[in-house]
Design an enzyme around this catalytic site. Structure first.
Site: not given
Ligand code: CDP
Ligand code: MG
Length: 162
Positions: A101, A67, A139, A59, A125, A128, A95, A18
């Protein structure tokens, strides 16, 4: 003796480095090393910058969450890199390598993971990873429309059974 009837098969996943990470070339080269050490093959890479609507589309499952705007702002803040990665269990292993996350939780529960080491905040973070075969295909096709996932999988199945 037990003999597995299904041969292990390589899998594809889509990884993103990212924008916060891509602003730091030293970190990117350290991560490339971690990727190689974890036995991933880097099948394709692409550097790109997203428009707001591209980020919102990718997204869309998170639309309406608190968020979402923050995430879209982050993902459009600068260049980032998409990678097609391959190995046995690529989806789960990538992963696991990037970790939870939330970087703070990662630093407590999985300190050796990439999000623990490089991640900055819940949003920023740094990584992805696709979460299923179906998501990986969708994707990969977003970032690499010229790459034929089904053809790759068919060839892989044939090669692993011969
Ligand atoms: O990326 P991942 O699948 O681990 O997490 P997700 O729940 O699918 O969320 C997608 C992205 O949203 C995360 O990788 C974070 O960059 C963002 N996010 C956030 O900004 N705040 C949160 N509480 C959860 C996710
Ligand atoms: Mg995700």
């Amino acid at each position: 003796m037990f003999k597995p009837t299904v041969a292990l098969c390589r899998q594809l996943t889509l990884g993103l480095l990212k924008p916060d990470l891509c602003a730091n070339p030293i970190a990117v080269s350290q991560i490339q090393k971690r990727i190689r050490e974890a036995n991933f093959e880097v099948v394709e890479t692409k550097d790109l910058v997203w428009t707001k609507s591209e980020a919102e589309k990718f997204y869309s499952e998170h639309e309406g969450k608190f968020f979402f705007e923050r995430l879209v702002g982050y993902m459009t803040s600068g260049p980032f890199q998409a990678l097609i990665l391959s190995k046995d269990n690529a989806i789960k292993d990538w992963r696991s390598l990037i970790g939870p996350t939330h970087p703070v939780r990662a630093s407590i529960n999985a300190p050796d993971t990439l999000r623990s080491i490089y991640g900055l905040t819940d949003t920023r973070n740094s990584f992805h990873g696709s979460d299923s075969d179906e998501t990986a295909k969708r994707e990969i096709e977003i970032f690499f429309p010229e790459f034929d996932v089904e053809q790759w999988r068919t060839k892989e199945k044939k090669d692993s059974s011969s």
